[in-house]
Design a protein around this motif. Structure first.
Motif, mmCIF file in Angstrom:
data_model
loop_
_atom_site.group_PDB
_atom_site.id
_atom_site.type_symbol
_atom_site.label_atom_id
_atom_site.label_comp_id
_atom_site.label_asym_id
_atom_site.label_seq_id
_atom_site.Cartn_x
_atom_site.Cartn_y
_atom_site.Cartn_z
ATOM 1 N N THR A 213 0.838 -1.203 0.000
ATOM 2 C CA THR A 213 0.000 0.000 0.000
ATOM 3 C C THR A 213 0.871 1.250 0.000
ATOM 4 O O THR A 213 0.604 2.214 -0.738
ATOM 5 C CB THR A 213 -0.927 -0.006 1.227
ATOM 6 O OG1 THR A 213 -1.867 -1.078 1.101
ATOM 7 C CG2 THR A 213 -1.686 1.307 1.343
ATOM 8 N N SER B 281 2.533 1.475 -3.490
ATOM 9 C CA SER B 281 1.630 1.839 -4.580
ATOM 10 C C SER B 281 1.285 3.318 -4.559
ATOM 11 O O SER B 281 0.943 3.891 -5.601
ATOM 12 C CB SER B 281 0.350 1.006 -4.485
ATOM 13 O OG SER B 281 -0.379 1.328 -3.317
ATOM 14 N N VAL B 282 1.346 3.972 -3.400
ATOM 15 C CA VAL B 282 1.070 5.405 -3.316
ATOM 16 C C VAL B 282 2.274 6.216 -3.770
ATOM 17 O O VAL B 282 2.136 7.202 -4.513
ATOM 18 C CB VAL B 282 0.665 5.779 -1.880
ATOM 19 C CG1 VAL B 282 0.567 7.295 -1.725
ATOM 20 C CG2 VAL B 282 -0.662 5.139 -1.512
ATOM 21 N N SER C 253 2.163 4.565 -9.940
ATOM 22 C CA SER C 253 1.026 4.347 -9.059
ATOM 23 C C SER C 253 -0.281 4.334 -9.845
ATOM 24 O O SER C 253 -0.415 4.996 -10.887
ATOM 25 C CB SER C 253 0.973 5.442 -7.986
ATOM 26 O OG SER C 253 -0.205 5.358 -7.230
ATOM 27 N N LEU D 84 -2.950 5.559 -8.625
ATOM 28 C CA LEU D 84 -3.661 6.765 -8.199
ATOM 29 C C LEU D 84 -3.141 7.927 -9.045
ATOM 30 O O LEU D 84 -2.034 8.439 -8.815
ATOM 31 C CB LEU D 84 -3.434 7.017 -6.712
ATOM 32 C CG LEU D 84 -3.756 5.834 -5.786
ATOM 33 C CD1 LEU D 84 -3.333 6.140 -4.362
ATOM 34 C CD2 LEU D 84 -5.227 5.483 -5.853
ATOM 35 N N LEU E 296 -5.980 11.350 -7.637
ATOM 36 C CA LEU E 296 -4.891 12.254 -7.273
ATOM 37 C C LEU E 296 -5.276 13.677 -7.636
ATOM 38 O O LEU E 296 -5.734 13.956 -8.750
ATOM 39 C CB LEU E 296 -3.607 11.847 -7.997
ATOM 40 C CG LEU E 296 -2.331 12.600 -7.630
ATOM 41 C CD1 LEU E 296 -1.942 12.320 -6.190
ATOM 42 C CD2 LEU E 296 -1.188 12.201 -8.564
ATOM 43 N N PHE F 203 -1.189 10.006 4.741
ATOM 44 C CA PHE F 203 -2.025 9.012 4.073
ATOM 45 C C PHE F 203 -2.705 8.153 5.134
ATOM 46 O O PHE F 203 -2.058 7.661 6.064
ATOM 47 C CB PHE F 203 -1.189 8.147 3.129
ATOM 48 C CG PHE F 203 -0.449 8.944 2.093
ATOM 49 C CD1 PHE F 203 -1.101 9.423 0.973
ATOM 50 C CD2 PHE F 203 0.901 9.236 2.248
ATOM 51 C CE1 PHE F 203 -0.417 10.167 0.018
ATOM 52 C CE2 PHE F 203 1.595 9.969 1.303
ATOM 53 C CZ PHE F 203 0.935 10.446 0.186
ATOM 54 N N THR G 61 -5.719 5.015 5.929
ATOM 55 C CA THR G 61 -6.501 3.903 5.388
ATOM 56 C C THR G 61 -7.692 3.631 6.298
ATOM 57 O O THR G 61 -7.740 4.064 7.456
ATOM 58 C CB THR G 61 -5.663 2.624 5.262
ATOM 59 O OG1 THR G 61 -5.306 2.155 6.566
ATOM 60 C CG2 THR G 61 -4.410 2.880 4.450
ATOM 61 N N ILE H 248 -5.016 12.728 -1.911
ATOM 62 C CA ILE H 248 -5.684 11.595 -2.557
ATOM 63 C C ILE H 248 -7.135 11.607 -2.096
ATOM 64 O O ILE H 248 -7.416 11.681 -0.896
ATOM 65 C CB ILE H 248 -5.016 10.256 -2.185
ATOM 66 C CG1 ILE H 248 -3.588 10.202 -2.735
ATOM 67 C CG2 ILE H 248 -5.814 9.077 -2.721
ATOM 68 C CD1 ILE H 248 -2.837 8.953 -2.331
ATOM 69 N N ASN I 65 -8.766 0.948 -1.976
ATOM 70 C CA ASN I 65 -7.336 0.689 -2.087
ATOM 71 C C ASN I 65 -7.154 -0.612 -2.853
ATOM 72 O O ASN I 65 -7.610 -1.671 -2.413
ATOM 73 C CB ASN I 65 -6.711 0.596 -0.690
ATOM 74 C CG ASN I 65 -5.245 0.222 -0.730
ATOM 75 O OD1 ASN I 65 -4.569 0.409 -1.741
ATOM 76 N ND2 ASN I 65 -4.743 -0.328 0.368
#
Length: 553
Positions: A213, A216-217, A222, A224, A231, A475, A477, A505, A510
């Motif tokens: 996670t 990937s950000v 990415s 996103l 984004l 960030f 979650t 974001i 996710n």
């Protein structure tokens, strides 16, 4: 005479041949056994250790449970930790049928719903107080298949089989690109072992959801992006600043040598719990996504798992503690399952068991998750309490990865970092912080109601304004759509937070959340998935505007 000399010379020549031959004096001997060549050993081979014959046998030993024998009711499970969890659920979870009938009664009625005691024969979980209520409950069929799935997954983790889904790949080929579209494409482009079953996908996604996670950000590939509206323009600027130190200029190869002149990338994981107990080689997968970057991970929170004390490393276990404690086994099933150590939790044969089996201690996950069990102390692990003033440790795991854990609230260590934050090298990750949940420790004196945790002075209230002031991206979650919505809504009600941030974001799913259902001990009907959604913010940027005044001469 000449023939005699020729015959003797032929015999001598045949003796010089490298292949073995029978003696000319015994041509009629029966068929001999194949000759074993003499073993030759060089001088340096004396220093080599002999191969361990039992290592391969131990690696390929028979599992405790086969694939077609994974379903067991909790009370009849072969593993003590699962049986202990079933007993905890019986003490905490109310019968859903009794609870529905109780809601129809008056408020002054003292009757309370009964605790669950009957185990569903289809899923194996304690779900109702009696078989009669189990038959009456029509809603149970909606989630019974999920409970059975979790039941089999928990037994599979302890089955003793070789967990190929936990075998991590090495460095990535510099010519091969990694895709972050979803789990399947990521595993394929990252050259993971093939995930042939849905159970393997659930195991692998759960153990990798935290590092992937993050990767990937932050990665330049990415999923996103501005095109899918996940984004924002402000977020694009923030991530562009971080990626200048995570990647090399276009056209240059992504090699470890390129990191020699780069500053260290610091990732602060606040409120860390299960993620702090992951084995370091799982977090190394994050570094392998960025070959030309250096990482320093900071786990900060009161429930951070610390290494075992050095005094306990050489202590011999007693007979009663030959198997890992149940709390450690139960917690490892939700945190460090990738290590595959459940193969060592095999039940002792009946003749070796003591007459009175000691019941394991299971800490139920009710409102606050229990502190994970102590992690393994590595060779280079060192204490850091003198540096940070709180129980902590630091381990330089690889030249590319350093891990520091602090078992303390963030406010206790903020002074150590407040003057060093840099939006080009630092970022914050908060995994399911629970901003929108009511605080269990502080209440509003004016209304008498509990604060939300994002506004609580004993929890996230004083922390989030400090993070926004650093201008570093944050960030967050959530474990479900409702949890993400609850946390996002709480931002507008928090003092010094509402109106003081820009979106990095936008809230949404996710792609690298866990695919495994996590069941609540206080109610088996409550099921969530770790890191289901993700969103990000940053302290509001205010540009300086110059004003020109034209004064008459």
């Amino acid at each position: 005479m000449l023939s005699h000399i020729q015959r003797r010379s032929c015999t001598r020549l045949s003796a010089l041949r490298p292949t073995p031959s029978l003696s000319p004096r015994s041509p009629l001997l029966p068929l001999a056994r194949p000759s074993v060549p003499a073993s030759t050993r060089t001088f340096l081979s004396w220093f080599k250790s002999k191969p361990k014959h039992g290592s391969q046998a131990q690696k390929d030993k028979q599992p405790i449970l086969t694939e077609d024998n994974l379903f067991h009711p909790f009370s009849h499970s072969p593993f003590p930790a699962i049986r202990a969890r079933g007993e905890a659920i019986r003490k905490l979870a109310p019968c859903p049928v009794c609870a529905a009938e109780h809601d129809l009664l008056h408020a002054h009625t003292k009757a309370q719903p009964k605790a669950v005691a009957f185990e569903c024969p289809d899923c194996g979980w304690p779900t109702h107080c009696s078989e009669e209520h189990w038959k009456r409950d029509q809603e149970h069929q909606k989630y019974c298949s999920r409970l059975r799935e979790v039941n089999e997954d928990e037994h599979d983790l302890r089955s003793g089989r070789r967990m190929r889904e936990f075998e991590m790949p090495g460095p990535q080929d510099t010519e091969a690109a990694i895709s972050f579209a979803n789990w399947d494409v990521f595993w394929y482009t990252r050259e993971f072992p093939s995930m042939d079953t849905e159970r393997s996908r659930r195991h692998a996604s759960k153990i990798l959801t935290y590092p992937i996670t993050i990767g990937s950000v932050l990665h330049q590939f990415s999923n996103l992006t501005l095109s899918n509206q996940r984004l924002t323009p402000e977020g694009s600027r923030s991530l562009a600043a971080l990626r200048t130190n995570l990647h090399v200029p276009p056209g240059a190869p992504e090699t470890p040598e390129a990191a020699a002149t780069k500053p260290q990338m610091r990732i602060f994981i606040l409120g860390a719990r299960a993620e702090s107990a992951l084995p370091p080689h799982i977090w190394e997968q994050l570094c392998l996504l960025f070959p030309s970057a250096l990482f320093h991970l900071y786990f900060i929170g009161p429930q951070v798992s610390l290494p075992k004390p050095a005094s306990e490393l050489n202590r011999r276990p007693t007979k009663k503690t030959d198997s890992p404690p149940a709390s450690q086994e139960a917690e490892s099933s939700t945190t460090a399952s990738a290590s595959g150590d459940r193969a060592q939790t095999a039940s002792v044969p009946a003749e070796e068991k003591p007459q009175e089996e000691e019941k394991p201690v299971y800490v139920p996950n009710v409102y606050q998750p229990p502190t994970p069990a102590p992690i393994m102390r590595l060779k280079r692990t060192r204490e850091s309490i003198q540096q940070y003033g709180v129980p902590s440790y630091t381990v330089p795991y690889t030249p590319q990865l350093t891990i520091t854990g602090m078992q303390a609230n963030y406010m206790d260590v903020h002074a150590q970092f407040q003057e060093t934050f840099d939006p080009y090298t630092d970022c914050f990750f908060l995994f399911s912080p629970g901003f929108g949940f009511p605080s269990p420790t502080s209440t509003n004196p004016e209304t008498g109601e509990p604060y939300l945790q994002i506004a609580s002075p004993t929890e996230w209230g004083p922390v989030i304004p400090l993070l926004l002031a650093s201008k570093c991206p944050i960030f967050v979650t959530g474990f479900s759509p409702a949890d993400v919505e609850r946390d996002v809504t709480s931002l507008s009600a928090a003092p010094e937070v509402a109106g003081e941030f820009d979106w990095v974001i936008t809230p949404g799913p996710n792609a690298f959340g866990s695919e495994k259902w996590e069941v609540a001990d206080f109610d088996p009907r409550v099921m969530v998935k770790t890191n289901w959604g993700i969103w990000g913010i940053r302290g509001k940027r205010r540009d300086v505007q110059e004003k020109y005044s034209w004064l008459p001469l």
